[in-house]
Structures are given as C-alpha cells and as structure tokens.
Write a protein that holds these residues in place. Structure first.
Motif, PDB file in Angstrom:
ATOM      1  N   TRP A  66       1.044  -0.728  -0.096  1.00  0.00           N
ATOM      2  CA  TRP A  66       0.321  -0.326  -0.255  1.00  0.00           C
ATOM      3  C   TRP A  66       1.040   1.112   0.408  1.00  0.00           C
ATOM      4  O   TRP A  66       1.200   0.855   0.638  1.00  0.00           O
ATOM      5  N   PRO A  67       0.622   2.776  -0.658  1.00  0.00           N
ATOM      6  CA  PRO A  67      -0.892   3.023  -1.827  1.00  0.00           C
ATOM      7  C   PRO A  67      -0.552   2.230  -3.329  1.00  0.00           C
ATOM      8  O   PRO A  67      -0.748   2.445  -3.879  1.00  0.00           O
ATOM      9  N   ALA A 115      -4.411   5.387   5.661  1.00  0.00           N
ATOM     10  CA  ALA A 115      -5.364   3.921   5.973  1.00  0.00           C
ATOM     11  C   ALA A 115      -5.350   3.529   7.403  1.00  0.00           C
ATOM     12  O   ALA A 115      -5.109   4.296   8.681  1.00  0.00           O
ATOM     13  N   THR A 131      -8.711   3.366   2.865  1.00  0.00           N
ATOM     14  CA  THR A 131      -7.737   3.660   2.679  1.00  0.00           C
ATOM     15  C   THR A 131      -8.130   5.523   2.392  1.00  0.00           C
ATOM     16  O   THR A 131      -9.968   5.286   1.634  1.00  0.00           O
ATOM     17  N   LEU A 140      -5.000   4.257  -6.109  1.00  0.00           N
ATOM     18  CA  LEU A 140      -4.319   3.820  -5.647  1.00  0.00           C
ATOM     19  C   LEU A 140      -4.300   2.215  -6.322  1.00  0.00           C
ATOM     20  O   LEU A 140      -5.133   1.301  -6.806  1.00  0.00           O
ATOM     21  N   GLU A 142      -2.772  -2.731  -4.302  1.00  0.00           N
ATOM     22  CA  GLU A 142      -2.797  -2.531  -2.707  1.00  0.00           C
ATOM     23  C   GLU A 142      -2.902  -4.462  -3.204  1.00  0.00           C
ATOM     24  O   GLU A 142      -3.964  -4.657  -4.236  1.00  0.00           O
TER      25      GLU A 142
END
Ligand SMILES: O=P(O)(O)OC[C@H]1O[C@@H](O)[C@H](O)[C@@H](O)[C@@H]1O
Length: 284
Positions: A66-67, A115, A131, A140, A142
């Motif tokens: 992430w991200p 997050a 998110t 994004l 992930e």
C-alpha cells in the motif's frame, strides 16, 4: 488476550492468545506474522531467514502492500506501508471471542492517502483496509500479500482461477498444471477478475487442509512463488524454503487501480478460513 513485546532490534509485536486462535502482529507494517486457528497448524509461512529490523519488510506472513502494489522507480517495492510504523488505536474482544484490532497509518506526507486496517482474529481471519485520499486525488493499487504455509508447493491446487485472464510477470514462465492451477515452481501471475468479489481455495494434499480466501472490493488475485532458484537469490528466503509456501494475494493491481478524490474512501476486504480436507468443498 494480547501481549505487547519489543524485540532487541526495536520492532514491536502484539501476541494474541485466545481459545479461538493464536496470532502475532508486528506494528511495523501492521504485518501479521502468524495466525494459527484452534485445531489447525500454522496457516502463514514465515521465512526462517526473515529479517526483523526496522525499515526492512518481513518475508512471510501478510505484508500490506500500500498505496501501490509492485515495483516503482526510486521508491520501495509494494509501497511505504510495510516498512512504516502503524499505530494501534483500538483493541477489544467481541462476544464470540474474536480479537478485534484496528491500526492506523497516516503518512507524514499528506499527499499520500491515510489507511486504517481492521482485523478480526479468531477461527477465521478477516482484514479490512480502508484507504482515504487526503489532500490529493489518489490512484491506489494495493494487496494483502498472503504467504500461505504449505506441505509441498507441488502438492497444492488452487481453485477459483479457472477461465480468469492473467498477466504473467515471471521472467521465465514455466508450465504448470491448470484447471485447477497446480504450481510446479516459479510463477508470478496477476489475475484480473471481471467482478470485485469471489473466492479462491488452496487445497494442500500434503497437509490435508484447504484454505479459502473470500474477497470483496478486490478485482485482482496475485499468485506468486519465486521457485527454487529465485528463492536462493533472495537473502531473506533461501533455496530450502521455496516449496514451503504459496502467495495468494488479494488486491487491486494494475490495470485495476482505484481512483479516489480527496475525502473518498475505498475498502479492501478478505476473509480467510481453513478446514481439514474432508470438510472442505469446492468454492464453485
Ligand atoms: O520482494 P518483494 O518486494 O517482497 O516482492 C515479492 C513478490 O511479490 C509479489 O506480489 C509480486 O507479484 C512479485 O513480482 C514479487 O517478486
């Protein structure tokens, strides 16, 4: 219920012990390194050569990518979350005996989104990653990078991927069994699903168990194992570990990125359950 421990190298862990499961979570990365539901063997693979040092991703368990998912020039592979410290902001036990944890990561650089990860730890394991874009719009990608422990990779079958188009990322792709997928070595596949919810099942003929991953708001499933040579080339893995795990990751990878305007939230969800083989039934 939960005990906090800090290693000599300075990483903090939460160890969970209840009648339903034991589990360990590292606050760096909000990274689950162990989950063992009652009546079953450990479900997550953790490399015997994993490094437990601040700023380095732990090889095994469930890293949170992430991200972004995957490599990015001049930036850490799989994003900044797995090497950053998360803040535990809530823990409780629900009336069924599950431990509920919620952790937050607000990067200092506000152009990144924020997050919150919510975990339900019990006989099943649920993870919800919220998110929220802050000052900037966000594109994004992930994943929950699940490393599942297996008896022997080549004695495993993965159901729920049949007829789904995938992109092979392995430099030298090899031939595997298909329908169901039976990995024989190195593979690195990004499956693009037409819908964002579904189930994948990992059947392990040697451990005689089946692990089911249910997903929601996730259009990608990534299946990865580096093979023997690839594992040998990774200092925190090692050749002897190559067939002891299979990654079946739940996420949204390119081309399935999620666009968020400031203030908008997206939630990635997965639920993992395990059964002895006799009890298991195909997800389809
Ligand atoms: O070494 P890392 O950054 O933890 O990544 C491991 C693997 O993670 C997988 O998710 C990717 O599909 C692979 O391409 C990658 O090699």
């Amino acid at each position: 219920m939960t005990v906090r421990r800090t290693t000599n190298q300075g990483l903090s862990f939460l160890d969970v012990t209840t009648p339903l499961c034991t589990a360990s979570l590292c606050l760096q990365g909000a990274h689950l390194t162990s989950w063992k539901p009652a009546g079953h063997e450990e479900c997550l693979f953790l490399s015997p050569n994993a490094a437990f040092v601040p700023g380095k991703a732990i090889r095994g368990g469930i890293p949170v990518c992430w991200p972004w998912f995957g490599p990015r020039e001049g930036a850490p592979s799989h994003g900044i979350a797995r090497t950053s410290e998360w803040r535990l902001h809530h823990q409780e036990m629900d009336k069924c005996g599950n431990v509920l944890l919620s952790l937050a990561f607000y990067p200092e650089d506000e152009s990144y989104p924020a997050a919150i990860l919510r975990l339900t730890l019990g006989r099943t394991l649920a993870m919800r990653l919220e998110t929220t874009a802050r000052t900037q719009p966000c594109k994004l990608t992930e994943a929950f990078h699940n490393y599942f422990a297996v008896g022997n990779l080549t004695k495993c079958r993965v159901h729920g991927l049949e007829d789904i188009p995938f992109r092979e990322e392995a430099a030298q792709p090899m031939k595997h069994g298909e329908r169901p997928l039976t990995p024989l070595g190195c593979l690195d596949r990004v499956y693009n699903f037409p819908s964002c919810s579904g189930k994948t099942m990992l059947e392990d003929l040697m451990l005689n168990r089946a692990i089911t991953v249910e997903r929601n708001h996730a259009s990608s499933v990534i299946v990865w194992n580096p093979g023997q040579q690839g594992a040998k080339n990774m200092a925190d893995l090692g050749a002897e570990s190559w067939n002891k795990f299979l990654c079946i990751e739940t996420g949204n990878a390119e081309p399935r990125s999620i666009s968020l305007a400031p203030g908008q939230t997206h939630t990635l969800y997965q639920k993992i359950s395990v059964r002895h083989m006799e009890e298991a039934c195909s997800p389809r």
